[in-house]
Design a protein around this motif. Structure first.
Motif, mmCIF file in Angstrom:
data_model
loop_
_atom_site.group_PDB
_atom_site.id
_atom_site.type_symbol
_atom_site.label_atom_id
_atom_site.label_comp_id
_atom_site.label_asym_id
_atom_site.label_seq_id
_atom_site.Cartn_x
_atom_site.Cartn_y
_atom_site.Cartn_z
ATOM 1 N N HIS A 1 0.845 -1.198 0.000
ATOM 2 C CA HIS A 1 0.000 0.000 0.000
ATOM 3 C C HIS A 1 0.874 1.239 0.000
ATOM 4 O O HIS A 1 0.699 2.151 0.812
ATOM 5 C CB HIS A 1 -0.914 -0.001 1.230
ATOM 6 N N VAL A 2 1.849 1.256 -0.891
ATOM 7 C CA VAL A 2 2.778 2.382 -0.922
ATOM 8 C C VAL A 2 2.117 3.629 -1.511
ATOM 9 O O VAL A 2 2.393 4.753 -1.091
ATOM 10 C CB VAL A 2 4.038 2.008 -1.739
ATOM 11 N N VAL A 3 1.240 3.427 -2.469
ATOM 12 C CA VAL A 3 0.651 4.587 -3.151
ATOM 13 C C VAL A 3 -0.172 5.417 -2.181
ATOM 14 O O VAL A 3 -0.021 6.640 -2.076
ATOM 15 C CB VAL A 3 -0.197 4.112 -4.341
ATOM 16 N N GLY A 4 -1.027 4.747 -1.390
ATOM 17 C CA GLY A 4 -1.820 5.470 -0.412
ATOM 18 C C GLY A 4 -2.893 6.338 -1.039
ATOM 19 O O GLY A 4 -3.198 6.250 -2.241
ATOM 20 N N GLN B 1 -2.655 9.364 5.761
ATOM 21 C CA GLN B 1 -2.384 8.031 5.239
ATOM 22 C C GLN B 1 -2.649 7.011 6.331
ATOM 23 O O GLN B 1 -2.502 7.276 7.523
ATOM 24 C CB GLN B 1 -0.925 7.920 4.749
ATOM 25 N N THR B 2 -3.003 5.836 5.889
ATOM 26 C CA THR B 2 -3.260 4.756 6.842
ATOM 27 C C THR B 2 -1.945 4.244 7.414
ATOM 28 O O THR B 2 -0.859 4.519 6.904
ATOM 29 C CB THR B 2 -4.008 3.616 6.147
ATOM 30 N N GLN B 3 -2.113 3.468 8.478
ATOM 31 C CA GLN B 3 -0.918 2.902 9.114
ATOM 32 C C GLN B 3 -0.208 1.932 8.186
ATOM 33 O O GLN B 3 1.024 1.861 8.167
ATOM 34 C CB GLN B 3 -1.322 2.182 10.419
ATOM 35 N N GLU B 4 -0.949 1.174 7.407
ATOM 36 C CA GLU B 4 -0.326 0.225 6.473
ATOM 37 C C GLU B 4 0.494 0.958 5.410
ATOM 38 O O GLU B 4 1.600 0.532 5.043
ATOM 39 C CB GLU B 4 -1.415 -0.614 5.802
ATOM 40 N N THR B 5 -0.021 2.064 4.922
ATOM 41 C CA THR B 5 0.731 2.839 3.915
ATOM 42 C C THR B 5 2.019 3.393 4.496
ATOM 43 O O THR B 5 3.088 3.361 3.859
ATOM 44 C CB THR B 5 -0.139 3.979 3.380
ATOM 45 N N ARG C 1 5.702 2.288 3.130
ATOM 46 C CA ARG C 1 6.639 3.287 2.624
ATOM 47 C C ARG C 1 7.965 3.237 3.389
ATOM 48 O O ARG C 1 9.044 3.378 2.801
ATOM 49 C CB ARG C 1 6.019 4.678 2.723
ATOM 50 N N ARG C 2 7.901 3.054 4.709
ATOM 51 C CA ARG C 2 9.139 2.954 5.497
ATOM 52 C C ARG C 2 9.922 1.710 5.114
ATOM 53 O O ARG C 2 11.154 1.734 5.007
ATOM 54 C CB ARG C 2 8.780 2.925 6.979
ATOM 55 N N ARG C 3 9.197 0.598 4.897
ATOM 56 C CA ARG C 3 9.883 -0.637 4.496
ATOM 57 C C ARG C 3 10.538 -0.487 3.116
ATOM 58 O O ARG C 3 11.650 -0.955 2.871
ATOM 59 C CB ARG C 3 8.885 -1.792 4.472
#
Length: 764
Positions: free
Chosen positions: A716-719, A726-730, A734-736
């Motif tokens: 979920h990089v795009v977000g 942005q959501t927590q998953e995004t 992105r950090r990963r």
């Protein structure tokens, strides 16, 4: 303005002075007339040839060269004002005398032509400055009173003994005559320099004593007569001292000996001053004690190869120069007055013999001196100039020389004299060369390291096998030289005389004219021709080559087919001409015509007497085709065997009669067989890439399902859109992704960027 024919020390000039340019009268030699100019210190060329150091040297040398050229261009009065009152000029000249490279010093002149050219310019300019400083009269109008000139150069230290010694070393080669006139004028106009030289010679003796002390050797001249201390044996020697200290010691000795030799060679008038201090005995004693010890240390100790070669070269050079110094002192104080027929000739003869007698206890020095300057020749000269010479004394000296050669283990290639042979009487030079061995300077591994003869030619074989130190060309030159003077002698006789007397043409001519040849030469025919040389067989007669006797062997054939020889690409040929050449077809035509035996029609004439069977020289064979079995179908009614039927198609159980599981397995097997059959079939040239990707994806999914592999969750990089959060998953995705950038094709770009930013190289 300067008046004509007035010496510079009495001349007065009127010049404007001050901001208002008022005129004032001053002596021509006055400090106020000196130009304000700062002369730079000379720096030697770099040894390693680094570009930065070379550029620095060229820049500094350019300024020094410009300043010296400016100085030489000054008029007479301005030049002397600058020389006398400018201290920076004297510092510049002293720095060149101190740091300029000597003959054996490594220099960076070979690294760059610009460096060598600049060094030559400075060298010439410095010499011209000193030459002008040593001249008190440049012309009829420009001169200094000799007495005042002597006071100027002496009181202002324009010249002193160390400077004169350095001038002889640096400028003696190629400028000996000018340098001799310059030094002679200095000593003539100012005799006080003889007193300075008289005080300098003991310091040279102190240098020799210091070298002996550093090597752990006690000089007899410096002995105090007191008993040695208990710890006197603990001092270091040449074998135990540090490597750098030994190298400096050898360099010091080499520089001292070279300087003294250059000074005495250019200014022989100083030899009498050296003789007054008994310098000759000090020199021979130092040679005998220091040289063997230093040579042993250089040969036995483990040095760097380049350093060892440099040290050995300097020791050999020092040995040669010390021997030449002794010869210069003897020549100018004893031999030259004898040859000139001076009034004190008897005292000079006695002094020369006394010096030779003093050399007898210095065996090594005596052998090296006799090797370079034959003592027998000097004694023969004395006998001619002074007939009342004591033969017993001269025989004793010659026997002492022979004994010195034997003590040091060196060989002699020829007798010392034709009249005095000593222990070598009855032997020729060839016998002596064959019976004696040279043990001077032989290292432990058998390698010969010669001292005073270092860097000379290696002994070679002559035409008749005799050992000599001259080449065949030099032998021919000696033969022609003697034949020009004595044309009645044969070349064979002259060659035998040269071998006997060590290839010294002067000694050969002298002994032939005075009839003092050795008994072995007297027996020879003086018209003896030179032995013919054996002509070696030609190379062509003894060669062996795989191309011998071929069509291009020019050594065995007189004529060659030049049409088959050309240089480069053969002219006159082209690709079209080669293709149009059908000669090979014509050559094969006759071969294939022999196979034309098939005849479509045979002409038969109605001639009953003609043999039809032999009409064309052939035998007409009538072969009836056997068609008995053509109507039978062979193998059509045969029964097929059981194995043959199974090989054609495998037996399968009907699907109705199969169990459920067995039916599924059979279906999978059938699908695999179909896949294999489809893979084997090559109905089309290239299969559809989409179909291939689908099959590969299906195989991959089946393999992963069997291994229990779980695919990663969707990213979920795009977000969502910006500004709405942005959501927590995004955020986690992105950090990963940001942390994983360094593993791929970016080559740690993010990590290196963070590193630069942490070090302050990139503004954050």
């Amino acid at each position: 303005m300067a008046c004509a024919k007035v010496p510079l020390d009495e001349l007065h000039v009127t010049e404007p002075f001050g901001p208002q340019a008022k005129e004032r009268t001053l002596p021509a030699l006055h400090p106020d007339r000196k130009e304000e100019r700062c002369f730079l210190i000379y720096k030697p060329p770099p040894e390693d040839g680094a570009p930065v150091l070379v550029e620095e040297f060229l820049e500094n040398a350019h300024f020094v060269s410009e300043d010296l050229e400016w100085l030489l261009a000054l008029p007479h009065d301005k030049f002397w004002c600058q020389v006398v009152f400018d201290e920076s000029l004297q510092r510049c000249l002293d720095s060149y005398l101190r740091h300029a490279p000597r003959g054996l010093d490594p220099s960076g002149l070979s690294s760059s032509p610009a460096v060598a050219e600049m060094q030559r310019n400075i060298h010439r300019s410095v010499f011209m400055v000193f030459l002008r400083m040593a001249t008190h009269k440049e012309s009829k109008e420009n001169f200094i009173t000799p007495a005042v000139f002597a006071e100027i150069i002496y009181n202002n230290y324009l010249f002193d003994i160390p400077k004169i010694l350095d001038l002889c070393v640096l400028f003696g080669k190629g400028n000996s005559q000018l340098l001799h006139k310059m030094i002679e004028n200095i000593f003539t106009q100012q005799p006080s320099y003889y007193g300075d030289l008289n005080e300098t010679i003991p310091s040279i003796g102190q240098v020799f004593d210091m070298i002996l002390q550093k090597c752990g050797i006690q000089s007899e001249d410096t002995g105090t007569g007191q008993p040695l201390k208990l710890n006197a044996n603990k001092c270091q020697t040449a074998m135990t001292m540090p490597e750098e200290e030994l190298a400096d010691l050898v360099l010091y000795m080499c520089d001292t000996c070279t300087t003294i030799h250059s000074f005495l060679d250019i200014f022989p008038e100083a030899c009498s001053t050296f003789k007054q201090h008994n310098f000759l005995n000090r020199l021979s004693s130092f040679y005998e004690m220091a040289v063997p010890d230093l040579e042993k240390a250089v040969k036995k100790r483990n040095f760097n190869k380049s350093l060892q070669e440099d040290m050995w070269r300097r020791i050999s050079h020092s040995r040669k120069k010390m021997v030449e110094i002794a010869h210069l002192l003897l020549q100018h104080t004893c031999l030259q007055p004898i040859l000139e027929g001076a009034e004190n000739m008897a005292s000079c003869v006695d002094d020369l013999l006394q010096n030779f007698t003093a050399f007898l206890q210095e065996k090594r020095f005596l052998a090296d001196y006799d090797e370079q300057f034959s003592i027998a020749d000097d004694i023969s000269l004395l006998q001619q100039a002074f007939p009342h010479l004591d033969d017993t004394r001269t025989s004793y000296l010659l026997q002492g020389v022979e004994s010195a050669w034997e003590c040091v283990g060196k060989k002699r290639s020829f007798p010392s004299s034709s009249n005095h042979r000593g222990g070598a009487e009855g032997k020729t030079g060839r016998d002596l060369a064959a019976s004696q061995t040279d043990g001077a300077g032989v290292s432990g591994d058998g390698e010969e390291l010669r001292g005073a003869e270092a860097m000379t030619d290696v002994p070679q074989k002559g035409d008749n096998g005799a050992v000599c130190t001259v080449s065949s060309g030099e032998v021919e030159s000696l033969l022609s030289h003697i034949r020009d003077l004595l044309p009645d002698l044969g070349e064979g006789f002259i060659l035998a005389c040269l071998e006997e007397y060590g290839y010294k043409s002067e000694l050969v001519i002298n002994n032939i004219l005075e009839d003092k040849l050795s008994p072995s030469l007297d027996k020879l025919d003086r018209a003896m021709a030179r032995p013919a040389r054996k002509e070696l067989p030609s190379v062509l007669s003894t060669r062996s080559n795989v191309f011998d006797d071929d069509e291009f062997d020019v050594f065995n054939r007189d004529r060659l087919d030049m049409s088959r020889i050309w240089k480069g690409r053969r002219q006159g040929e082209s690709v079209r001409a080669t293709l149009d050449d059908k000669q090979h077809i014509e050559e094969q035509r006759a071969r294939y015509q022999a196979y034309q035996t098939v005849v479509d029609e045979i002409p038969i004439e109605n001639d009953p007497s003609r043999d039809l069977d032999n009409a064309f020289g052939t035998y007409d064979y009538d072969d009836e085709y056997d068609d008995t079995y053509d109507i039978n179908q062979i193998g059509a009614n045969d029964l097929d065997e059981e194995d043959e039927l199974l090989n054609r198609r495998p037996f399968t159980t009907p699907q109705v009669l199969r169990a459920a599981k067995q039916a599924q397995e059979n279906d999978e097997d059938e699908e695999e067989d179909e896949d294999k059959n489809e893979a084997v079939k090559k109905d089309h040239f290239v299969q559809d890439p989409a179909v291939l990707r689908e099959r590969a994806e299906a195989r991959r999914a089946a393999m992963q399902s069997r291994k229990g592999y779980r695919p990663p969750p969707a990213s979920h990089v795009v977000g969502g859109p910006k500004g709405r959060g942005q959501t927590q998953e995004t955020v986690l995705d992105r950090r990963r992704k940001e942390a994983s950038k360094g593993r791929g094709a970016n080559h740690s770009r993010r990590m290196m960027a963070d590193r630069k930013r942490n070090k302050g190289m990139i503004p954050s």
